[in-house]
Design an enzyme around this catalytic site. Structure first.
Site, mmCIF file in Angstrom:
data_model
loop_
_atom_site.group_PDB
_atom_site.id
_atom_site.type_symbol
_atom_site.label_atom_id
_atom_site.label_comp_id
_atom_site.label_asym_id
_atom_site.label_seq_id
_atom_site.Cartn_x
_atom_site.Cartn_y
_atom_site.Cartn_z
ATOM 1 N N GLU A 122 2.310 1.173 5.221
ATOM 2 C CA GLU A 122 2.168 0.057 4.309
ATOM 3 C C GLU A 122 3.146 -1.043 4.727
ATOM 4 O O GLU A 122 4.299 -0.739 5.011
ATOM 5 C CB GLU A 122 2.470 0.481 2.863
ATOM 6 C CG GLU A 122 2.149 -0.647 1.888
ATOM 7 C CD GLU A 122 2.400 -0.273 0.415
ATOM 8 O OE1 GLU A 122 2.892 0.838 0.141
ATOM 9 O OE2 GLU A 122 2.094 -1.113 -0.422
ATOM 10 N N GLU A 299 6.797 7.291 -6.847
ATOM 11 C CA GLU A 299 5.870 7.665 -5.766
ATOM 12 C C GLU A 299 4.837 8.667 -6.278
ATOM 13 O O GLU A 299 3.660 8.598 -5.928
ATOM 14 C CB GLU A 299 6.616 8.236 -4.561
ATOM 15 C CG GLU A 299 7.737 7.349 -4.006
ATOM 16 C CD GLU A 299 7.356 5.901 -3.775
ATOM 17 O OE1 GLU A 299 6.174 5.612 -3.506
ATOM 18 O OE2 GLU A 299 8.252 5.028 -3.883
HETATM 19 N N1 ARG Z 1 4.556 1.338 -1.714
HETATM 20 C C1 ARG Z 1 5.959 1.591 -1.541
HETATM 21 C C2 ARG Z 1 6.530 1.762 -2.930
HETATM 22 O O1 ARG Z 1 6.611 0.880 -3.714
HETATM 23 C C3 ARG Z 1 6.675 0.483 -0.842
HETATM 24 C C4 ARG Z 1 6.480 0.483 0.626
HETATM 25 C C5 ARG Z 1 6.415 -0.874 1.171
HETATM 26 N N2 ARG Z 1 6.880 -0.885 2.514
HETATM 27 C C6 ARG Z 1 6.956 -1.975 3.265
HETATM 28 N N3 ARG Z 1 7.403 -1.829 4.450
HETATM 29 N N4 ARG Z 1 6.629 -3.137 2.857
HETATM 30 O O2 ARG Z 1 6.832 2.804 -3.320
HETATM 31 ZN ZN ZN Z 2 5.397 1.489 -5.353
#
Ligand code: ARG
Ligand code: ZN
Length: 867
Positions: A122, A299
């Site tokens: 992501e 998470e």
């Molecule tokens: N989806 C992850 C969270 O909020 C964040 C990861 C985003 N990472 C990034 N490299 N932009 O738990």
């Molecule tokens: Zn998140």
């Protein structure tokens, strides 16, 4: 050259092709990694004759369609991907790439963290693994085969269930994983390494048995128990509060040392920053225990809000992040202290999000324009996003909100959807009209609410008038009135709640402010009213409300709502510090000192709340509340207030300090609260600066049986600039020099200590063996903390702070652009400072702008700052 072109939300088009399933093969070799991806592709748009795939920094080895290698004229490889001539309705695509994980310091895609391989996909990291439709609305079934040396990488992990494993020639082995749930590429994960494993089980509410596995660096097993306990608590809470159950037979969490953010919700295989997993009493503070619980929850909760229902495009990021932050906040609050958790969230808004809204990167929680998506994992998308969900919850109430959640899953399980889809489910399930409310998704900036009151003693009527306006932001000149829920209480002079009557009917304690100006007249009010507005921070707004010292003192002493008591203390202290900055007074008034004295003496008050009330608003929050304050004067006024409190309340603070001392260490809510209050007292005493206060700090430092107390003592010594600080810093370094995670706390102390030659100390610390420019935790602890937490040091009038940060950003630009862009934020606060500082900041921003190889990440923030 990088592609600096902005992408627009308005340009969204569905993909021309879909990918039903993909089989991945990873051969992890010492000199690099071979990846073979076999995708089943289907054409969606009958007019499409080309397949356009995303790819970034890849070495392409070969491409085949239906098993036949493509001739060079059938495909074209460019900077951002690959275009394949394919006038076919359905076909199998094979792509072979070669990666260099060991030299991937950007920590996106496949990289090495210490001795282990791991991934971060992501938002757009999968395109660094293979050419693909790397967008969240393309959902495929993944099967993944990993081959690697067995001795070096005994554990080979990916999403879903392990379906096969075995030995290969030359001391190698393999594992085959199958994820039954279609998912976007950003949720893909792979881990290979050697770990200690903490194993447990969870039985879901419907009786499904889930294996829980936590992978940590060898020797760290005992530091994993708290994370495991938090995971089980999260699973149970989501069943009870949201009726949501886990859906695979296995849930794995891997802790790695090199990670750009906190953690990542990859399906069935979360990858965590080790900082967000590892804890024991000797090495982790109570705040860290709390943070671990909240991130583990976050998470886990993504499995439904994010994974089962995901985002159509990255502009919709708040769909999953705002909602999931709301869910993790509710989790923390339900299993812990409601008021302390609310205070924590509100501080994030006031200390950081308001600043983002006031700066060059201002954006709505659903942005319209993005150059580098990684720059939009922001306090606006996350924390303001969560506040918007919270307002919905306030407007609908728990029952209708949960009905909205059920409808959302009923409609969209397995889909990639938009924020509008979410709001529509909430509106349809509740019958509440959310048309105006949805403006919160598209409008940026912090609304300001102005308050005026009048009381008519003859008619016994109290009239409240609220005006709202949102100042223009660089991205949006015109603003409209928002639907703002205003939670309020009216109290009498004894601090008792008054009934709210309008037209002889009782009204709910939440007003709907929808116009730019509105009034309410409350009846049967027998005497003057003390107003308490925006209880529990019912909307993410700034409030302009002149309120007397005595009214605020009354709220601190008597309000039934704990949040109101804290908020009143913060407003009272802020008003006084502003008056000191503007030289209207030289010190805190006796009303304030006595109000805080009463808090210290009140042993009926929740110690955790008392600790928060005794903590002065941060300089960052004060700077947002009142524009144009001189950096140094603000710092000195706040410091003078701390010193005065430490001296005037010395006896009370010392007594309360002693009363909070516990014979044994416990990790319970009550024990954490007592420690917080004890250490809040200690910090004020240290600011008082008396010799016996220093003795107290030194004694606590040397006799502490846990990290919370040890670090609090060290921090008090440093913040009070007490002579004993240096020896304790040395002792800490001697004790922990080999434990980089603990050394991060030491780096933060170096960066935030109240001494004049802080930059000299920081530069020395950069040469410490534990420091590593390639590890984001170290960089954030030393350089990030200096820029974001040491406001006075960073804004030194000679520009040395700006120059230092810029030098580091230039170094990081080539190592880890994402990390660089995160820590540059304080350099964008041009509007917060005077003309001379603005000139000095501009010089540094221009130095960055002229870098020949400036990353997209920095380019976006630098150009906006200069723009
Ligand atoms: N989806 C992850 C969270 O909020 C964040 C990861 C985003 N990472 C990034 N490299 N932009 O738990
Ligand atoms: Zn998140």
């Amino acid at each position: 050259m990088q592609d600096m072109q902005a992408k627009l939300r308005a340009d969204y088009r569905p993909a021309d092709h879909t990918i039903g399933s993909v089989d991945l093969l990873f051969r992890l070799e010492e000199h690099g990694t071979q990846v073979i991806a076999v995708s089943q592709v289907k054409r969606q748009n009958p007019a499409a004759t080309q397949l356009v795939l995303d790819g970034d920094q890849l070495q392409c080895i070969g491409v085949a369609i239906n098993g036949e290698a493509l001739a060079a004229d059938r495909f074209e490889v460019g900077e951002n991907g690959m275009i394949i001539q394919a006038d076919l309705a359905e076909f199998e695509l094979t792509v072979e790439t070669w990666l260099d994980p060991a030299n991937n310091t950007a920590l996106e895609g496949l990289y090495k963290s210490g001795g282990a391989y791991c991934t971060q996909c992501e938002a757009e990291g999968f395109r660094r693994i293979t050419y693909f439709l790397d967008r969240p609305d393309v959902l495929a079934r993944y099967s993944t085969r990993i081959e690697a040396d067995k001795a070096l990488y005994p554990y080979l992990l990916s999403n879903g269930n392990k379906v096969a494993s075995g030995d290969l020639a030359d001391g190698r082995h393999f594992a085959q994983w199958q994820d039954p749930f279609p998912k976007p590429s950003y949720l893909f994960a792979l881990v290979a390494g050697d770990f200690d494993v903490l194993r447990d089980r969870y039985t879901t509410v419907s009786g499904r048995e889930v294996a829980l596995e936590l992978f940590v660096d060898k020797g760290n097993l005992s530091r994993g128990q708290h994370a495991m306990d938090s995971l089980k608590l999260s699973m149970q809470w989501d069943e009870q509060r949201f009726g949501l159950e886990y859906d695979l037979d296995i849930y794995m969490i891997v802790a790695v040392d090199f990670f750009n953010m906190g953690a990542m919700e990859n399906k069935g295989l979360n990858v965590f920053n080790s900082k967000a997993v590892l804890a024991d009493p000797q090495t982790a503070t109570d705040d860290e225990y709390h943070r671990i619980e909240s991130i583990i929850g976050h998470e886990y909760f993504h499995n439904w809000t994010g994974n089962r229902v995901t985002c159509r495009d990255w502009f919709q990021l708040s769909l999953k992040e705002g909602l999931t932050v709301f869910r993790d906040q509710e989790f923390s609050s339900d299993v812990g202290s409601e008021v302390v958790n609310r205070i924590l969230a509100v501080k994030t808004m006031r200390n950081h999000q308001f600043a983002e809204d006031a700066g060059p990167m201002a954006h709505p929680i659903r942005p319209d324009k993005v150059i580098e998506m990684n720059n939009f994992y922001t306090v606006t998308v996350y924390d303001k996003g969560a506040e918007v969900i919270r307002m919905l919850h306030t407007l609908l109430g728990e029952a209708r909100f949960q009905a909205g959640m059920r409808l959302y899953f009923e409609r969209h399980d397995g889909q990639a959807v938009t924020c509008d889809d979410f709001v529509a489910a909430m509106a349809d399930a509740s019958g509440v009209d959310l048309t105006q409310f949805s403006l919160w998704y598209s409008q940026s900036g912090t609304p300001v609410v102005e308050v005026s009151e009048s009381y008519d003693p003859v008619a016994q009527r109290y009239r409240l008038t609220l005006k709202q306006h949102t100042p223009a932001t660089p991205d949006q000149a015109q603003k409209r009135p928002l639907h703002i829920p205003v939670a309020l209480q009216l109290l009498n002079q004894q601090g008792q709640d008054l009934p709210l009557l309008i037209d002889r009917k009782a009204v709910a304690p939440v007003l709907d402010l929808t116009g730019s100006e509105q009034s309410w007249e409350f009846e049967q009010i027998a005497g003057p009213v003390v107003l308490s507005l925006f209880d529990n921070f019912s909307a993410p707004v700034k409030v302009m409300q002149p309120q007397s010292e005595s009214d605020l003192a009354l709220l601190i002493a008597h309000a039934k709502n704990d949040f109101v008591r804290w908020d009143a203390s913060q407003r009272l202290l802020a008003q006084q510090i502003f008056a000191m900055v503007e030289e209207e007074q030289t010190q805190l008034s006796m009303t304030v000192v006595d109000a805080l004295r009463a808090v210290v003496l009140n042993d009926g008050l929740d110690p955790a709340l008392a600790a928060e009330i005794l903590t002065l608003p941060a300089e960052a929050a004060l700077a947002q509340e009142k524009a144009g304050l001189d950096v140094e004067s603000l710092h000195l006024a706040r410091k003078a207030a701390l010193t005065q409190l430490g001296l005037e309340l010395e006896d009370e603070l010392s007594a309360r300090y002693r009363a909070c001392i516990q014979p044994e260490y416990q990790q319970t809510g009550a024990a954490v609260g007592e420690r917080a209050l004890k250490n809040a007292c200690l910090l004020l005493l240290a600011h008082g600066g008396k010799a016996n206060s220093e003795q107290l700090c030194l004694k606590q430092y040397h006799t502490a049986n846990n990290m919370t107390d040890r670090l609090a003592a060290l921090n008090a010594l440093n913040q009070g600039a007490l002579p004993g600080a240096a020896d304790c810093m040395l002792a800490f370094e001697q004790q922990w020099r080999d434990d980089a995670l603990v050394m991060d706390k030491w780096f933060v102390q170096v960066a935030t200590a109240a001494n004049t030659d802080v930059l000299t100390h920081i530069k020395q610390a950069m040469a410490h063996p534990a420091f590593d420019m390639a590890n984001p935790n170290r960089v954030r602890a030393l350089i990030g903390a200096f820029a974001s937490l040491n406001r006075n040091g960073f804004h030194a009038p000679d520009g040395s702070g700006y120059r230092f940060l810029t030098d580091q950003l230039i170094a990081l630009n080539g190592i880890n652009p994402q990390c660089a862009a995160r820590i540059m934020t304080p350099l964008m606060a041009l509007k917060e400072v005077d003309g001379e500082r603005r000139t000095l900041m501009t010089v540094e921003l221009e130095r960055l702008a002229s870098l020949p190889d400036l990353s997209k990440d920095l380019y976006e923030k630098v150009s906006k700052s200069l723009g």
